[in-house]
Design an enzyme around this catalytic site. Structure first.
Site, mmCIF file in Angstrom:
data_model
loop_
_atom_site.group_PDB
_atom_site.id
_atom_site.type_symbol
_atom_site.label_atom_id
_atom_site.label_comp_id
_atom_site.label_asym_id
_atom_site.label_seq_id
_atom_site.Cartn_x
_atom_site.Cartn_y
_atom_site.Cartn_z
ATOM 1 N N LYS A 72 0.854 -1.188 0.000
ATOM 2 C CA LYS A 72 0.000 0.000 0.000
ATOM 3 C C LYS A 72 0.891 1.239 0.000
ATOM 4 C CE LYS A 72 -3.849 1.938 2.754
ATOM 5 N NZ LYS A 72 -4.665 1.708 3.969
ATOM 6 N N SER A 110 -9.662 1.711 2.713
ATOM 7 C CA SER A 110 -8.573 2.525 2.162
ATOM 8 C C SER A 110 -7.479 1.671 1.525
ATOM 9 C CB SER A 110 -7.979 3.449 3.229
ATOM 10 O OG SER A 110 -7.086 2.782 4.076
ATOM 11 N N SER A 150 -9.826 -0.861 7.150
ATOM 12 C CA SER A 150 -9.170 -0.641 5.859
ATOM 13 C C SER A 150 -8.435 -1.848 5.302
ATOM 14 C CB SER A 150 -8.211 0.549 5.950
ATOM 15 O OG SER A 150 -8.951 1.745 6.020
#
Length: 573
Positions: free
Chosen positions: A119, A200, A224
């Site tokens: 990420k 997210s 997330s």
């Protein structure tokens, strides 16, 4: 021009050659691998770590081949799904070095030579940026790898690139969709056109689901990792806060942030988790780990088909809240309920005792109060300032949340005010009016209502090994407690599903074929036990193989090995 195009496409075009860049899609169900010149290669949509390790050991393909194949797959679908924001221009060099080491008999571990995506808020000290989705951090540099990235490299993994995310891990705006960032655009899920990718860590979810790498790392403050795993047919492990270091991970809240794996199988997630756990002097929360570095739990060994035998599993029904006026059956989310009942039957048939209809009395209080917002909002300005202070290159001289807000409001590519910064305004107000004693009081109240009168109390009072819920209802209390959750695929919405758009109105939350998961929740640092339970459920259901994306990359590793060309034009990232 989006971020990946401008920063990383040209170096990779040079490294890989441009003849196979393309925008072609496969709209049919994928094969379970490919056979080229009579040799069978595993399908990268379905291959697990042991499949890839076997291929590497037998010399069927190399790590260089895997990097090439995964990169082609990314370039096939990224113009539509926008799951990946950056590709590592050193990936081929690293893969080649690991191939040579393998040839010489040096194997670092199970992840040796395996591509992994991170990420884009997990810092790496290499040629890639660490942006959190914002132009404010483009060009910023950290003094060294984040601890989790360094651990992956030590384990032999190849960091292939960075995945898109909700900008600032969904802690900026009240009016944008999960998976939207200014540097990466809008991520989409691959199970229905214009699917909301959720959470997210959305790019990590979509990338792992489509086999754009073996697995990805995500981060979670509240949902997330779990939400994109739920919506993308994945296994997601949200570890206990402190099990994995957050050093040089762009923060939201030191009390709730955690880093964990998102993979296609429980065992693969366990392999990746094993590589990144451990204490770190740069993150004092890791000092709470109840085991020494030489006695890390055997997360892979916990993958036991019979782990559910004798287990006591609780069901906190009052956490299942489905909107539908007075009749939940009218809600678009209604198909979750029969799938959940089927899952409970499977747990029983595997030898678990289900303690049903548990009531967690603290849950109603938490819904009415702002304990969590107070904790997170007071953490964010302070934790973010600490991250800014660690940068060795800080192009916009950011030192505070106020600096970040000024930059965001003045930099046109940040799409303000179309996408507001109201979350930061709330954080300013709360942190300015909350004393440290008040913040601590809210944190301890949260632990009481979510813990003693919630999850931990029920686990103790009923001698439970875990509790289970549909994943979408299992995010809140564990986030507030810093306790672990594992989400496993449970089912999908039927062909006649009542469709539902997200709050922003641009993507589908519920649609035919969109996946959903089952979550296992437990005590802090109970990951080993939860992995066993989740694996036993996964092996009895194999849901992932029954829920297929509508959009699938065509490239397989066999195509790369035999040099199959794809002369369909230049890809658009």
């Amino acid at each position: 021009m989006r971020f990946l195009q401008s920063l990383c496409l040209l170096p990779l075009a040079t490294a890989f050659g441009s003849s196979w860049y393309h925008n072609a899609f496969s709209w049919q169900k994928p094969l379970l691998g490919s056979t080229v010149n009579g040799v069978h290669f595993p399908s990268l949509l379905d291959a697990d770590l042991e499949d890839l390790a076997a291929g590497l050991e037998k010399g069927l393909f190399t790590s260089v081949d895997l990097v090439n194949a995964y990169t082609r797959r990314i370039l096939e679908v990224n113009s539509t799904l926008k799951a990946v924001t950056q590709l590592n221009p050193d990936a081929l060099t690293i893969a080649s070095e690991l191939d040579i080491a393998r040839t010489n008999g040096t194997i670092r571990g199970p992840l040796h030579g395996i591509p992994i995506l991170l990420k884009d808020n997990i810092a790496t000290a290499d040629k890639m940026d660490n942006t959190a989705g914002s132009y404010a951090l483009v060009g910023a540099k950290v003094p060294e790898d984040s601890t989790v990235a360094a651990k992956l490299r030590k384990a032999g993994a190849i960091i292939l690139g960075k995945t898109n995310l909700s900008e600032w891990a969904n802690f900026r705006s009240k009016n944008y969709t999960s998976g939207w960032s200014t540097t990466g655009g809008q991520t989409e899920g691959a199970y229905y056109p214009q699917q909301d990718p959720s959470g997210s860590s959305s790019g990590s979810g979509v990338a792992s689901a489509l086999g754009l790498a073996l697995a990805s790392l995500g981060t979670e403050t509240h949902g997330s990792i779990l939400a994109p795993s739920d919506a993308n047919n994945l296994v997601g492990i949200k570890p206990s806060v402190g099990l994995t270091s957050r050093y040089l991970v762009v923060p939201i809240s030191e009390h709730q942030d955690t880093v964990g794996p998102m993979a296609r199988t429980v065992k693969d997630a366990a392999y990746v988790l094993s590589a990144i756990v451990g204490s770190d002097p740069n993150d004092n929360y890791t000092s709470a780990i109840p085991f020494s570095s030489d006695k890390t739990p055997d997360y892979v060994g916990a993958c036991d088909y019979f782990a559910l035998r004798g287990a006591r599993i609780g069901v906190p029904r009052n956490l299942i809240e489905i909107d539908g006026d007075d009749d939940p059956s009218t809600s678009p989310y209604a198909p979750l309920l029969p799938a959940f009942e089927t899952a409970l039957s499977i747990l029983r048939s595997a030898g678990a005792t289900i303690i049903d209809d548990l009531f967690l009395p603290g849950f109603d209080t938490i819904k009415k109060e702002n304990f969590e917002f107070t904790v997170v909002d007071t953490d964010f300005p302070r934790n973010l300032a600490t991250y800014f202070a660690q940068l060795i290159v800080n192009p916009h001289n950011l030192t505070s949340l106020k600096d970040l807000e000024r930059f965001t409001h003045s930099f046109p590519e940040e799409d303000w005010p179309e996408h507001d910064t109201l979350t930061w305004d709330r954080s300013f107000n709360v942190s300015a009016t909350t004393t440290p004693a008040q913040a601590w009081g809210n944190y301890t109240a949260l632990q009481h209502y979510a813990g003693e009168l919630g999850l931990f109390g029920a686990l103790k009072n009923h001698s439970l090994d875990a509790m289970v819920l549909p994943t979408m209802f299992a995010m809140g209390l564990p986030a507030e407690l810093g306790s672990p959750v594992i989400s496993v695929p449970m089912g999908k919405y039927p062909e006649d599903a009542k469709k539902l758009k997200n709050g922003y109105g641009n993507q589908w939350l519920v649609a035919p074929g969109v996946p959903f998961g089952l979550a296992f929740m437990g005590e802090r640092f109970s990951e080993e036990k939860l992995i066993g339970l989740a694996y036993a459920f996964e092996q009895r259901t194999k849901v992932r193989g029954q829920v297929r994306p509508y959009l699938v990359p065509r490239t397989e590793v066999g195509d790369v090995v035999v040099g199959v060309g794809m002369d369909v034009g230049k890809g658009d990232l």
